[in-house]
Structure formats: C-alpha cells, structure tokens
Design a protein around this motif. Structure first.
Motif, PDB file in Angstrom:
ATOM      1  N   GLY A  11       0.830  -1.215   0.000  1.00 18.09           N
ATOM      2  CA  GLY A  11       0.000   0.000   0.000  1.00 18.09           C
ATOM      3  C   GLY A  11       0.854   1.251   0.000  1.00 18.09           C
ATOM      4  N   GLY A  12       1.907   1.263  -0.828  1.00 19.05           N
ATOM      5  CA  GLY A  12       2.639   2.511  -1.068  1.00 19.05           C
ATOM      6  C   GLY A  12       1.870   3.339  -2.081  1.00 19.05           C
ATOM      7  N   GLY A  15       0.681   1.086  -5.073  1.00 17.26           N
ATOM      8  CA  GLY A  15      -0.454   0.203  -4.776  1.00 17.26           C
ATOM      9  C   GLY A  15      -1.725   1.006  -4.522  1.00 17.26           C
ATOM     10  N   ASP A  33      -0.893  -4.432   3.365  1.00 18.10           N
ATOM     11  CA  ASP A  33       0.405  -3.799   3.618  1.00 18.10           C
ATOM     12  C   ASP A  33       0.982  -4.351   4.920  1.00 18.10           C
ATOM     13  N   GLY A  38       1.507   3.549   2.905  1.00 16.03           N
ATOM     14  CA  GLY A  38       2.039   4.865   2.539  1.00 16.03           C
ATOM     15  C   GLY A  38       3.140   5.389   3.431  1.00 16.03           C
ATOM     16  N   ALA A  45       9.880  10.329   0.378  1.00 13.19           N
ATOM     17  CA  ALA A  45      10.326  11.022  -0.844  1.00 13.19           C
ATOM     18  C   ALA A  45      10.237  12.539  -0.730  1.00 13.19           C
ATOM     19  N   ALA A  46      10.802  13.201  -1.744  1.00 13.82           N
ATOM     20  CA  ALA A  46      10.775  14.669  -1.784  1.00 13.82           C
ATOM     21  C   ALA A  46       9.605  15.192  -2.613  1.00 13.82           C
ATOM     22  N   GLY A  47       9.022  14.338  -3.444  1.00 13.77           N
ATOM     23  CA  GLY A  47       7.851  14.754  -4.223  1.00 13.77           C
ATOM     24  C   GLY A  47       8.155  15.566  -5.465  1.00 13.77           C
ATOM     25  N   ALA A 208       5.114  -4.011  -3.983  1.00 11.67           N
ATOM     26  CA  ALA A 208       5.707  -3.971  -2.648  1.00 11.67           C
ATOM     27  C   ALA A 208       7.036  -3.222  -2.623  1.00 11.67           C
ATOM     28  N   MET A 233      17.409  12.124   4.301  1.00  9.90           N
ATOM     29  CA  MET A 233      16.709  13.394   4.042  1.00  9.90           C
ATOM     30  C   MET A 233      16.595  14.179   5.342  1.00  9.90           C
ATOM     31  N   ALA A 273      19.242  14.369  -1.309  1.00  6.40           N
ATOM     32  CA  ALA A 273      19.183  13.113  -0.605  1.00  6.40           C
ATOM     33  C   ALA A 273      20.466  12.370  -0.940  1.00  6.40           C
ATOM     34  N   LEU A 315      13.915   3.979   1.432  1.00  7.88           N
ATOM     35  CA  LEU A 315      14.526   3.023   0.501  1.00  7.88           C
ATOM     36  C   LEU A 315      13.831   3.092  -0.853  1.00  7.88           C
ATOM     37  N   ARG A 316      14.565   3.557  -1.860  1.00  9.81           N
ATOM     38  CA  ARG A 316      14.017   3.607  -3.219  1.00  9.81           C
ATOM     39  C   ARG A 316      14.020   2.198  -3.804  1.00  9.81           C
ATOM     40  N   TYR A 341      12.098   3.284  -8.455  1.00  7.18           N
ATOM     41  CA  TYR A 341      13.374   3.923  -8.106  1.00  7.18           C
ATOM     42  C   TYR A 341      13.221   5.387  -7.697  1.00  7.18           C
ATOM     43  N   ARG A 342      13.848   6.336  -8.424  1.00  2.66           N
ATOM     44  CA  ARG A 342      13.878   7.746  -8.008  1.00  2.66           C
ATOM     45  C   ARG A 342      12.634   8.514  -8.439  1.00  2.66           C
TER      46      ARG A 342
END
Ligand SMILES: Cc1cc2nc3c(=O)[nH]c(=O)nc-3n(C[C@H](O)[C@H](O)[C@H](O)COP(=O)(O)OP(=O)(O)OC[C@H]3O[C@@H](n4cnc5c(N)ncnc54)[C@H](O)[C@@H]3O)c2cc1C
Length: 378
Positions: A11-12, A15, A33, A38, A45-47, A208, A233, A273, A315-316, A341-342
């Motif tokens: 559930g990131g 998902g 999850d 989330g 992340a930085a968005g 996942a 970060m 980061a 963790l990317r 990834y990024r």
C-alpha cells in the motif's frame, strides 16, 4: 467494470494509486500492507516531479513515460482532491539546477547540451539571472538551468489522500498484514498466503516497492530484480526573510552528494538526498546529514539559521536498469508494478492508469511496453 477479485500487495503510493483507480471503476479491490500504508518510500520522498532534471540521453523511453505522467498530474490531482476532500500540495513554480564553481558550470553545460539534444524546454541562466528568479540563492551561484515545467507535489499529503480516496471508493485495506507467499499453481497465480490464512484472488498485483523480491513463492526466473537504494533526508523550517519558491537542485562536480531543496506550502524546506547501496539499512549517518546540510547551505546560505525539524531515511525501489517494471508476467493473473526507483511519485498517475487499464481491458498503451518484465528475461 470487472467482477474479478483483485488483490494488491503493498500500500505505497503505487499500490494505493492503482487501488484507487480500480475501486473507482467499481471493482472489488483489497490492499495488504505489512505496516501502515504509505509510510515507506512514498512517505520518505521529496515529491519532485522532474522528468527534465532527471533526463538521461540513454533513457529516452523513461523520459517519455515521465513526461506523460507529469502531463496527467492536473487531472489526477483534481480527481484525487475531489474524492479525498483535501489538498495534495501540487505546485508549479518549477526547478532551478544550479552550479557553484567553474567545475560545476562545465557539468551544467554538459547537462544543458544533453537536454537540448533531447528537445527539452530548458533555459540557461547566468548566476545573476538565477538570483533574480530565486533571491535566496548564494552569490556564489555561477549559472543555472531553469526547468520551468518540473513541478512538485507533497507526497505525504498525496499518500494520505490516496488512502482516503481508495477507501471512499470502496477499496478494502488490511494493514500490519504481511504477504508471506504468492501462491502459483500450474503457472497461474491463485492467491496469497498471509501470516494467518490463504486469500484467493483472480488478479494479483505486486507493488511492494523495494521488498518486491523478498516475497516467496515466485518461480526463480521471474523474481523482480529490485533492490533498496537508501536516501537520507531532512526538513528545515523556513522563516521570514529565508523563503524558497522553486525547487533547487545543485550540481557539484567535486562532491559526492548533490542536493535538492524542495519548499512546501506549510513552510517546510525538504533537503535531500543521499544515494547509498546499503541493503535494508535505514540508519542516518553523521556524514550523510552533514553532506545535506553543507549542500543546502552552499546553495542557500540562509539555511544556516533555520530550525532543523526532522531527519529520516527511505529506501528507493531500484530495478536492475533503474526503470520501473510494469505489466503482465509469465505467471497468469500476476501483474507487476514495482521498481520505480527515483521517480515513483512522478510515475504514479501513469502507472495507476495503465495498470488499471490492463486489469479492466487486458491492454496497456504503447508507452509502457518497454517496461515489462520480459526485458530482463531475454
Ligand atoms: C529519499 C527518497 C527521495 C525520493 N524522492 C523522490 C522524488 O522527489 N520524486 C519521485 O518521483 N520519487 C522520489 N522517490 C522515489 C519514490 O519515493 C518511490 O519510487 C515510490 O515511493 C515507490 O512507491 P511504492 O509504492 O512502489 O513503494 P513503497 O512506498 O516503499 O511502498 C511499498 C509498500 O509495500 C509494503 N510491503 C512490503 N512488503 C510487503 C509484504 N510482504 N506484504 C505486504 N506489504 C508489503 C510496504 O510496507 C510498503 O508500504 C524518492 C525515494 C526516496 C527514498
């Protein structure tokens, strides 16, 4: 609409995004999850929504995917904010990539030429011109590339909104519920084994993140080649007189870590980061935090005075070629949406639309064809 029972592992943001799209269409969807949805990479992340700043000439297809996903953002945000009844902090001020000494300017020039060769809409600025756009920049800034269409979203708000919208649309959520095994019988995925029971499903979607290769039960040849890439970060609190509006990224030819500074509407300034191959280790290090603080201070000297609010690491999910793995697999009824990834925040809308389309119609658009698992199987 489909009457199939869909089960999403993870559930990131990926998902949840897929789950929301499917639940919205009236499908029966359940997300599992192992922790709270989330709160992993998608929260860390930085968005940044930065296909131009992240463009590489050897990855034209990824650039196309990122650009198209960014183009989906206005419509995505409007629908999400309406369903979730909250803002997700989508901002369109753009991005400046800055250099601070002659070596950096050479590297910036190289990047600028590559971006121009790719036909990207970017602009070269002198140091003075860059400071006219963003007055908080250091007098040391020698030059900059302006990527006016590289935007940002508040990823923590976006996962919160997605979680809410998914449930409002009828999606079922099981948190603190680890999927231990994907059950495959005669080449067909039939369900999952949780810590306590077997759950049958007609369609399984593996989302996942960096844990996607850890779940048992898959034939060895199709285990997704995804690994964790650690990023440290921190967040500062902007104060009167030291405010930043654009996303700022540095190019530092002589230092191990280039940094970015991402201003949020609530006054937080996200600084990231590091990029470290340390397995599942999420500890902060003094060196990592030092590099971030130094990089932020060099680009925006006023950060020296700002309160430090928070530090964290995430963790990317990096695949073997650092591009996402999207679509069908050799196991029937098993779909992958992992390895972002990024760029997972950037790629959420296109991933969600395309994977939902695959489930509902059996088809995906041409643009995702290069990202199927089969590129690793050849
Ligand atoms: C420091 C950092 C900065 C970043 N900055 C940006 C950025 O600026 N822009 C951008 O576009 N991207 C950025 N990213 C990348 C982006 O965050 C990721 O690509 C994206 O969040 C991946 O989303 P996901 O849903 O695949 O993974 P995650 O968010 O990690 O979610 C995976 C979920 O799966 C769950 N899970 C794992 N194993 C199991 C299991 N066995 N059973 C059930 N559930 C399980 C986990 O609990 C987790 O909630 C950044 C990442 C990091 C770490």
């Amino acid at each position: 609409m489909t009457d199939k029972k869909i089960l999403i592992i993870g559930g990131g943001i990926i998902g949840l995004g897929i789950g929301w799209q499917l639940a919205k269409s009236g499908a029966s969807v359940t997300i599992y999850d192992s922790a709270k949805a989330g709160r992993a990479a998608s929260w860390a992340a930085a968005g940044m929504l930065a296909p131009l700043a992240e463009a590489h000439s050897e990855e034209p297809e990824l650039l196309k995917l990122g650009t198209q996903s960014l183009a989906c953002y206005p419509q995505w945000v409007e629908a999400l904010e309406a369903d979730a009844k909250m803002s997700v902090g989508y901002r369109v001020e753009g991005t400046l990539i800055v250099g601070l000494e002659p070596d950096d300017t050479h590297q910036l020039r190289h990047l600028y030429t590559a971006q121009q060769d790719l036909g990207l809409d970017v602009e070269w600025l002198t140091g003075r011109e860059a400071r006219a756009v963003e007055s908080a920049l250091s007098p040391r800034v020698t030059a900059a590339i302006r990527c006016a269409t590289d935007y940002q979203v508040d990823n923590r708000l976006m996962v919160k909104a997605l979680r809410r919208a998914y449930q409002v649309c009828g999606g079922v959520m099981h948190e603190n519920s680890t999927i231990e095994r994907i059950v495959v019988e005669n080449g067909v995925a039939t369900g999952v084994q949780t810590q306590t029971s077997f759950q049958a499903a007609d369609i399984l979607i593996l989302a996942a993140g960096c844990w996607s290769a850890q779940i048992k039960g898959l034939p060895e040849t199709i285990v997704p080649p995804v690994r964790p890439v650690k990023g440290q970060m921190l967040a500062l609190q902007m104060e009167a007189g030291i405010t930043v509006k654009n996303v700022i990224r540095t190019v530092r030819a002589r230092y191990p870590t280039s940094v970015y500074l991402v201003p949020r509407a609530d006054g937080r300034l996200i600084v990231g980061a590091t990029s470290e191959e340390m397995g599942f280790d999420t500890r902060l290090t003094s060196g990592g935090v030092f590099e971030l603080l130094r990089g932020a201070w060099e680009a925006v000297p006023g950060t020296y005075e700002l309160p430090l609010l928070e530090t964290w690491a995430g963790l990317r999910p990096g695949s073997r070629d650092n591009a996402p793995i999207l679509g069908e697999t050799p196991v029937e009824n098993l779909i992958y949406a992992t390895g972002h990834y990024r760029n997972g925040i950037l790629l959420t809308p296109i991933t969600a639309y395309e994977i939902a389309k695959l489930v509902l119609t059996g088809e995906t658009s041409e643009i995702v064809a290069p990202f199927q698992l089969d590129r690793f199987l050849k």
